[in-house]
Scaffold this motif. Structure first.
Motif, short mmCIF file in Angstrom:
data_model
loop_
_atom_site.label_atom_id
_atom_site.label_comp_id
_atom_site.label_asym_id
_atom_site.label_seq_id
_atom_site.Cartn_x
_atom_site.Cartn_y
_atom_site.Cartn_z
N ILE B 150 0.85 -1.20 0.00
CA ILE B 150 0.00 0.00 0.00
C ILE B 150 0.88 1.25 0.00
O ILE B 150 2.04 1.22 0.43
CB ILE B 150 -0.96 0.06 1.21
N LYS B 151 0.25 2.31 -0.48
CA LYS B 151 0.96 3.59 -0.55
C LYS B 151 0.62 4.35 0.73
O LYS B 151 -0.55 4.47 1.08
CB LYS B 151 0.41 4.34 -1.75
N VAL B 152 1.62 4.80 1.45
CA VAL B 152 1.34 5.50 2.70
C VAL B 152 2.14 6.81 2.72
O VAL B 152 3.13 6.97 2.02
CB VAL B 152 1.75 4.65 3.91
N ARG B 153 1.64 7.73 3.55
CA ARG B 153 2.36 8.98 3.72
C ARG B 153 2.76 9.09 5.18
O ARG B 153 1.94 8.83 6.08
CB ARG B 153 1.46 10.15 3.34
N VAL B 154 3.97 9.46 5.45
CA VAL B 154 4.46 9.49 6.82
C VAL B 154 3.97 10.76 7.51
O VAL B 154 4.12 11.86 6.98
CB VAL B 154 6.00 9.43 6.85
N LEU B 155 3.36 10.60 8.65
CA LEU B 155 2.82 11.76 9.37
C LEU B 155 3.76 12.25 10.47
O LEU B 155 3.68 13.38 10.89
CB LEU B 155 1.47 11.40 10.00
N GLU B 156 4.59 11.36 10.95
CA GLU B 156 5.52 11.78 12.00
C GLU B 156 6.91 11.22 11.70
O GLU B 156 7.04 10.08 11.24
CB GLU B 156 5.04 11.26 13.36
N GLU B 157 7.89 12.02 11.98
CA GLU B 157 9.27 11.63 11.69
C GLU B 157 9.63 10.36 12.47
O GLU B 157 9.47 10.30 13.69
CB GLU B 157 10.19 12.79 12.11
#
Lengths: 206, 192
Positions: B150-157
């Motif tokens: 799945i394609k995910v976007r990182v919300l926290e470092e």
């Protein structure tokens, strides 16, 4: 007993039906009004169906037609079945009808139920597939329990169909987050078909 | 009217949304059982009276016989309502065992009776032991995924982490293509 735990069946059995006692009954405080704890023969009462059926089968009481199947209701259903308020009359109209016909040999109930269901089924599906939800509360208040279920199923199938036509959700829900949601039951799929037909009809390709 | 309270109990169950529970109605439950005890006493009294009079319960159909019958039927009816109430709640609780982990959230736990809590605990323990026997988490992906990635976007470092198939740099706002099973643990912690 397959239906022993069936909640709807239990509640349908709770509907009151008019009955006349044929035998005297001792030691029963069925009615608050009398103190003698005795029911005299020929007293007319309204009993819940679960009690009335057993007493009827044992010839201790005789069940007569419940008011929701009276002449007036029949005429109204004959005139415009879709807009008769069946819920206030008996929210388990069909279930009670099927049960009571085994006690009273009235052959007309079967066709009455069939006619009522046919006309109302059509209306329920049309409303569920088209009407905006703001318009429906008034209509929903007329439906029996079974019809409400039908309506909800049709509604969710319309939603699923729209979803499918739009090409699905843009974001996938992570399954760990979405786990609380219940999967849509298989039976809902049947209701997609009328929606498809109608859309085909509107586009003139039926 | 007999059986009215038991029916109320069942109605109360219906009034909750499907899959949701409302507080176990101990009070009404006890009242129905009390009503059952009352029926039993009256039933026995009527049967004794018939015995004293020397009439056989099977053959004579007098007023006492029908009185006893009504009490018997009410008992059966009450039993059915109580059983249905408990049974249907137990089904909901069973489903909870699949959707949430071993420990119940507080807001659900306070709605259960003590035996229901016990039931949930044992049921989920059985599930867990079955899954560990199989060495497979059955509760994952109840709906089959279309794609293992799945394609995910990182919300926290987060930084560099070792995943099952690759070494990924989970920098803030990076958009990555990860294995679903790897991503899930971060998603549930709202990192992705």
């Amino acid at each position: 007993m397959a239906q022993y735990y069936d909640i709807d069946d239990i509640l349908a059995d709770e509907e009151l039906v008019p009955a006349v006692f044929l035998e005297a009954i001792n030691g029963v405080g069925l009615f608050e009004s009398n103190d003698t704890n005795r029911v005299e023969p020929r007293s007319k009462v309204e009993l819940p169906f679960w009690l009335a059926r057993e007493l009827h089968l044992r010839q201790a009481a005789s069940v007569s037609m419940p008011p929701c199947f009276n002449k007036k209701t029949r005429e109204e259903i004959g005139a415009d079945g879709a807009h008769v308020d069946l819920r206030t009359r008996c929210s388990y109209f069909y279930e009670l009808g099927c049960k009571i016909v085994q006690l009273i040999g009235d052959k007309t109930i079967g066709s009455l139920l069939l006619v009522a269901f046919q006309t109302r089924y059509k209306e329920v599906l049309i409303k569920a597939h088209t009407a905006a939800s703001a318009l429906t509360p008034k209509f929903l208040s007329l439906l029996t329990k079974e019809e409400i279920k039908l309506y909800d199923a049709a509604k969710s199938s319309t939603a699923a169909f729209r979803n499918w036509r739009m090409g699905g959700p843009r974001f996938q829900k992570a399954s760990v987050l979405g786990r609380k949601r219940k999967p849509i039951g298989e039976k809902n799929m049947h209701f997609c078909l009328p929606a498809l037909w109608r859309i085909g009809y509107r586009l003139g390709c039926s | 009217m007999y059986g009215r309270k038991a029916c109320q109990l069942v109605k109360e169950f219906v009034s909750s949304d499907s899959g949701q529970l409302i507080v176990f109605n101990n009070d009404l439950f006890a009242q129905v059982i009390e009503e059952c005890d009352g029926h039993l006493l009256q039933l026995q009294a009527l049967l004794r009276k018939m015995q004293v009079e020397g009439s056989d319960n099977q053959t004579t159909k007098n007023a006492d016989h029908f009185g006893a019958l009504v009490h018997h039927l009410s008992l059966v009816r009450n039993k059915r309502c109580l059983m249905a109430y408990v049974h249907n709640r137990a089904e909901v609780i069973q489903n909870l065992g699949w959707t949430i982990e071993r420990v119940l959230p507080e807001e659900i736990e306070e709605k259960l009776s003590s035996s229901e809590k016990e039931y949930f605990k044992n049921h989920s323990a059985t599930l867990q032991s079955y899954m560990s026997d199989l060495d497979l988490d059955l509760a994952v992906d109840m709906v089959p995924p279309k794609d293992p990635y799945i394609k995910v976007r990182v919300l926290e470092e987060i930084g560099n982490v070792v995943l099952s198939d690759q070494l990924a740099n989970l920098a803030l706002h990076a958009i990555l293509f990860l294995r679903r099973t790897d991503a899930e643990q971060y998603i549930s912690q709202v990192f992705l």
